[in-house]
Scaffold this active site. Sequence first.
Site, mmCIF file in Angstrom:
data_model
loop_
_atom_site.group_PDB
_atom_site.id
_atom_site.type_symbol
_atom_site.label_atom_id
_atom_site.label_comp_id
_atom_site.label_asym_id
_atom_site.label_seq_id
_atom_site.Cartn_x
_atom_site.Cartn_y
_atom_site.Cartn_z
ATOM 1 N N TRP A 34 -34.757 6.276 35.910
ATOM 2 C CA TRP A 34 -34.280 5.924 37.249
ATOM 3 C C TRP A 34 -34.298 4.414 37.450
ATOM 4 O O TRP A 34 -33.401 3.842 38.067
ATOM 5 C CB TRP A 34 -35.123 6.646 38.295
ATOM 6 C CG TRP A 34 -34.670 6.553 39.719
ATOM 7 C CD1 TRP A 34 -35.477 6.390 40.811
ATOM 8 C CD2 TRP A 34 -33.337 6.648 40.256
ATOM 9 N NE1 TRP A 34 -34.741 6.377 41.974
ATOM 10 C CE2 TRP A 34 -33.418 6.540 41.654
ATOM 11 C CE3 TRP A 34 -32.081 6.813 39.660
ATOM 12 C CZ2 TRP A 34 -32.301 6.581 42.486
ATOM 13 C CZ3 TRP A 34 -30.955 6.856 40.489
ATOM 14 C CH2 TRP A 34 -31.070 6.739 41.874
ATOM 15 N N ARG A 74 -43.279 -1.780 31.039
ATOM 16 C CA ARG A 74 -44.594 -1.777 30.418
ATOM 17 C C ARG A 74 -44.424 -1.827 28.899
ATOM 18 O O ARG A 74 -43.556 -1.173 28.346
ATOM 19 C CB ARG A 74 -45.335 -0.502 30.828
ATOM 20 C CG ARG A 74 -46.817 -0.496 30.476
ATOM 21 C CD ARG A 74 -47.364 0.904 30.603
ATOM 22 N NE ARG A 74 -47.174 1.435 31.932
ATOM 23 C CZ ARG A 74 -48.044 1.302 32.932
ATOM 24 N NH1 ARG A 74 -49.148 0.621 32.735
ATOM 25 N NH2 ARG A 74 -47.794 1.843 34.115
ATOM 26 N N GLY A 105 -32.773 10.418 47.420
ATOM 27 C CA GLY A 105 -31.538 11.172 47.585
ATOM 28 C C GLY A 105 -31.240 12.029 46.372
ATOM 29 O O GLY A 105 -32.010 12.069 45.411
ATOM 30 N N LYS A 108 -39.306 18.516 47.610
ATOM 31 C CA LYS A 108 -38.180 19.102 46.856
ATOM 32 C C LYS A 108 -38.561 19.366 45.414
ATOM 33 O O LYS A 108 -38.040 20.301 44.790
ATOM 34 C CB LYS A 108 -36.953 18.194 46.977
ATOM 35 C CG LYS A 108 -37.086 16.820 46.321
ATOM 36 C CD LYS A 108 -36.567 16.787 44.898
ATOM 37 C CE LYS A 108 -36.767 15.424 44.264
ATOM 38 N NZ LYS A 108 -36.224 15.351 42.900
ATOM 39 N N ASP A 138 -30.908 16.599 48.273
ATOM 40 C CA ASP A 138 -31.779 16.537 47.106
ATOM 41 C C ASP A 138 -32.248 17.925 46.685
ATOM 42 O O ASP A 138 -32.408 18.213 45.496
ATOM 43 C CB ASP A 138 -32.985 15.644 47.423
ATOM 44 C CG ASP A 138 -33.496 14.908 46.194
ATOM 45 O OD1 ASP A 138 -32.979 15.148 45.091
ATOM 46 O OD2 ASP A 138 -34.416 14.086 46.337
ATOM 47 N N SER A 188 -32.749 18.602 36.150
ATOM 48 C CA SER A 188 -33.959 18.424 36.947
ATOM 49 C C SER A 188 -35.187 18.821 36.132
ATOM 50 O O SER A 188 -35.291 19.943 35.650
ATOM 51 C CB SER A 188 -33.885 19.278 38.220
ATOM 52 O OG SER A 188 -35.162 19.433 38.799
ATOM 53 N N ASN A 203 -38.234 19.304 37.239
ATOM 54 C CA ASN A 203 -39.029 20.306 37.929
ATOM 55 C C ASN A 203 -38.370 21.686 37.866
ATOM 56 O O ASN A 203 -39.043 22.699 37.679
ATOM 57 C CB ASN A 203 -39.246 19.870 39.381
ATOM 58 C CG ASN A 203 -40.120 18.634 39.477
ATOM 59 O OD1 ASN A 203 -41.328 18.703 39.426
ATOM 60 N ND2 ASN A 203 -39.479 17.473 39.615
ATOM 61 N N VAL A 245 -42.353 13.153 33.339
ATOM 62 C CA VAL A 245 -43.226 13.642 34.397
ATOM 63 C C VAL A 245 -42.475 14.610 35.305
ATOM 64 O O VAL A 245 -41.373 14.306 35.771
ATOM 65 C CB VAL A 245 -43.770 12.469 35.240
ATOM 66 C CG1 VAL A 245 -44.634 12.981 36.389
ATOM 67 C CG2 VAL A 245 -44.562 11.513 34.361
#
EC number: 1.1.1.94
Length: 330
Positions: A21, A41, A135, A190, A243, A253, A255, A278
Amino acid sequence: MTAPNATHTRPHIAVIGAGAWGIALACAAARNDADVTLWMRGPVPKDTRNLPRLPDISVPDNITLTNDFPHTADVVLLVTPVQASRHISEKLEKVLAPGIPIITCCKGMEATTGLLPLDVLAQTMPGRPSGVLSGPNFAIEVAQDLPAAATLACTDFALAQKLAALLSTPTLRLYASDDVTGVQLAGATKNVIAIGAGITIGAGLGENARAALITRAVVEIGRLAEAMGGRASTLTGLSGMGDLILTCTGRGSRNYSLGLELGTGFKLSRILAARTTVAEGVLTAPTLREQAAKLGVATPIIDTVAQLLSGEITPDQARTLLLDRPPTVE
């Protein structure tokens, strides 16, 4: 907002975090004729035009990769996972000049405190103008310059409008809002609902069940938003329903795909061990459940997903909990 650096007329946008992102937002800003610095990083790779998190995207030449936090910019986008935002923002505050706005672009709640991202920043970067960007956006599509939209919320609505104008591009349209609580909560919840939607499809319960879950989730999140000082109406916009639709249906996605695997019978520990990215909903679910209980807000979908993730119940028991609830008035 601070004035652009006097050495050039183009705005300087600093992006903290070179995940997918962060890279996508940096690319969007760079295409909008801005000078962009992208903090990452670890060591800066030799091939700076092709980064690991989005390996098929050629990074524009006006993006400078760096390990050093910015001292100045027109706006800073904080694009790190929620659980890392405290540590990173504390370091950033030590070097960043006063008055420069910072926009958090992560979704979730800090697991150790239950705080939303802007509440964390209020502690680590006190008194600094701030906002949230959220969003229905998959990073790869924004990086590819495909059409997208999002909400940019600040408590100062005039600042939200200025920043939305600064960061909008011909293909990334930003809408201003002053409901920072509603926008942040929508972004956090979400991810949890997406896990539930994935479980629904993975367990073979069908599209009707998923549509019902998403729709009732809007009502559930709206109740929680109002209890926390936000507006339920925000849930009908891009950061809410928009979203939810994307995250609960798109296989891109993290998740939702995690929920799919859970629904087909895989153990959570096995799923997480095989991933390098993650899925914020796993950490956010118990925090949301606890927050709702403290406020006395009924959140049956969030509660069921949290119980399933913690191993308190099985997918079959989750189905029973959701489907056997007594009918009520909509």
